[in-house]
Design a protein around this motif. Structure first.
Motif, mmCIF file in Angstrom:
data_model
loop_
_atom_site.group_PDB
_atom_site.id
_atom_site.type_symbol
_atom_site.label_atom_id
_atom_site.label_comp_id
_atom_site.label_asym_id
_atom_site.label_seq_id
_atom_site.Cartn_x
_atom_site.Cartn_y
_atom_site.Cartn_z
ATOM 1 N N ILE A 17 32.221 25.088 18.573
ATOM 2 C CA ILE A 17 32.350 24.645 17.395
ATOM 3 C C ILE A 17 32.044 23.378 16.690
ATOM 4 N N HIS A 18 31.745 22.539 17.837
ATOM 5 C CA HIS A 18 31.144 21.279 17.503
ATOM 6 C C HIS A 18 29.682 21.079 17.902
ATOM 7 N N GLY A 19 29.139 22.301 17.979
ATOM 8 C CA GLY A 19 27.284 22.381 18.110
ATOM 9 C C GLY A 19 27.060 22.373 19.654
ATOM 10 N N GLN A 20 27.956 22.213 20.607
ATOM 11 C CA GLN A 20 27.727 21.861 22.028
ATOM 12 C C GLN A 20 27.200 23.294 22.605
ATOM 13 N N CYS A 21 26.098 23.170 23.176
ATOM 14 C CA CYS A 21 25.675 24.409 24.175
ATOM 15 C C CYS A 21 26.638 24.938 25.251
ATOM 16 N N LEU A 22 27.489 25.933 25.124
ATOM 17 C CA LEU A 22 28.359 26.315 26.084
ATOM 18 C C LEU A 22 27.684 27.026 27.328
ATOM 19 N N GLY A 23 26.748 27.817 26.843
ATOM 20 C CA GLY A 23 25.903 28.771 27.846
ATOM 21 C C GLY A 23 24.901 29.835 27.199
ATOM 22 N N THR A 24 25.140 30.739 27.863
ATOM 23 C CA THR A 24 24.351 31.801 27.312
ATOM 24 C C THR A 24 24.858 33.061 27.329
ATOM 25 N N THR A 25 24.347 34.152 26.568
ATOM 26 C CA THR A 25 24.736 35.620 26.464
ATOM 27 C C THR A 25 23.624 36.464 26.657
ATOM 28 N N ASN A 26 23.504 37.517 27.280
ATOM 29 C CA ASN A 26 22.521 38.565 27.414
ATOM 30 C C ASN A 26 23.010 39.949 27.405
ATOM 31 N N ARG A 27 24.581 40.088 27.389
ATOM 32 C CA ARG A 27 25.279 41.347 27.414
ATOM 33 C C ARG A 27 26.157 41.284 26.477
ATOM 34 N N LEU A 40 30.810 39.932 23.279
ATOM 35 C CA LEU A 40 29.769 39.167 24.016
ATOM 36 C C LEU A 40 30.344 38.531 25.401
ATOM 37 N N GLU A 41 29.300 38.652 26.321
ATOM 38 C CA GLU A 41 29.453 38.133 27.708
ATOM 39 C C GLU A 41 29.008 36.700 27.550
ATOM 40 N N LEU A 42 29.796 35.913 27.913
ATOM 41 C CA LEU A 42 29.334 34.367 27.582
ATOM 42 C C LEU A 42 29.470 33.862 29.305
ATOM 43 N N LYS A 43 28.103 33.471 29.689
ATOM 44 C CA LYS A 43 28.135 32.945 30.775
ATOM 45 C C LYS A 43 27.775 31.230 30.828
ATOM 46 N N THR A 44 28.604 30.613 31.622
ATOM 47 C CA THR A 44 28.713 29.182 31.680
ATOM 48 C C THR A 44 28.308 28.789 33.060
ATOM 49 N N PRO A 45 28.058 27.634 33.530
ATOM 50 C CA PRO A 45 27.849 27.314 34.728
ATOM 51 C C PRO A 45 28.994 27.522 35.740
ATOM 52 N N TRP A 46 30.356 27.743 35.024
ATOM 53 C CA TRP A 46 31.441 27.768 35.832
ATOM 54 C C TRP A 46 32.195 29.250 35.712
ATOM 55 N N GLN A 47 31.711 29.792 34.854
ATOM 56 C CA GLN A 47 32.590 31.010 34.733
ATOM 57 C C GLN A 47 31.998 32.049 33.917
ATOM 58 N N THR A 48 32.180 33.182 33.790
ATOM 59 C CA THR A 48 31.943 34.395 32.813
ATOM 60 C C THR A 48 33.042 34.894 31.704
ATOM 61 N N LEU A 49 32.744 34.784 30.738
ATOM 62 C CA LEU A 49 33.915 34.911 29.744
ATOM 63 C C LEU A 49 33.591 35.935 28.728
ATOM 64 N N GLU A 50 34.560 36.856 28.058
ATOM 65 C CA GLU A 50 34.359 37.919 27.213
ATOM 66 C C GLU A 50 34.798 37.484 26.060
ATOM 67 N N ILE A 51 34.037 37.158 25.256
ATOM 68 C CA ILE A 51 34.166 36.556 23.640
ATOM 69 C C ILE A 51 34.357 37.921 22.819
#
Length: 77
Positions: A17-27, A40-51
């Motif tokens: 929400i503040h413009g910082q890149c959290l990770g990527t999605t491709n699913r 969407l599936e959010l992949k970060t360096p630490w975990q994978t989240l479902e948004i």
């Protein structure tokens, strides 16, 4: 509800929400009966989240997705 998982041709950035890149999605998960995106599936360096889709929107300026501020993410197993 009948759903399928889909994969995009490239990874899209996901911004907070503040413009910082959290990770990527491709699913994403599609609701076949409604013809809509469920989440969407959010992949970060630490975990994978479902948004869930209502908590994210596409930002044409950044050419990526941006969280809308609601807290509705689930850790995927």
């Amino acid at each position: 509800m009948s759903t399928i998982q889909a994969q995009t041709l490239r990874a899209w950035p996901v911004f907070g929400i503040h413009g910082q890149c959290l990770g990527t999605t491709n699913r994403c998960v599609l609701d076949v009966s409604e013809g809509t995106i469920c989440c969407l599936e959010l992949k970060t360096p630490w975990q994978t989240l479902e948004i869930e889709w209502p908590q994210i929107e596409f930002d044409e300026t950044c050419q990526g997705f941006r969280l809308t501020g609601s807290k509705s993410a689930r850790t995927m197993t």
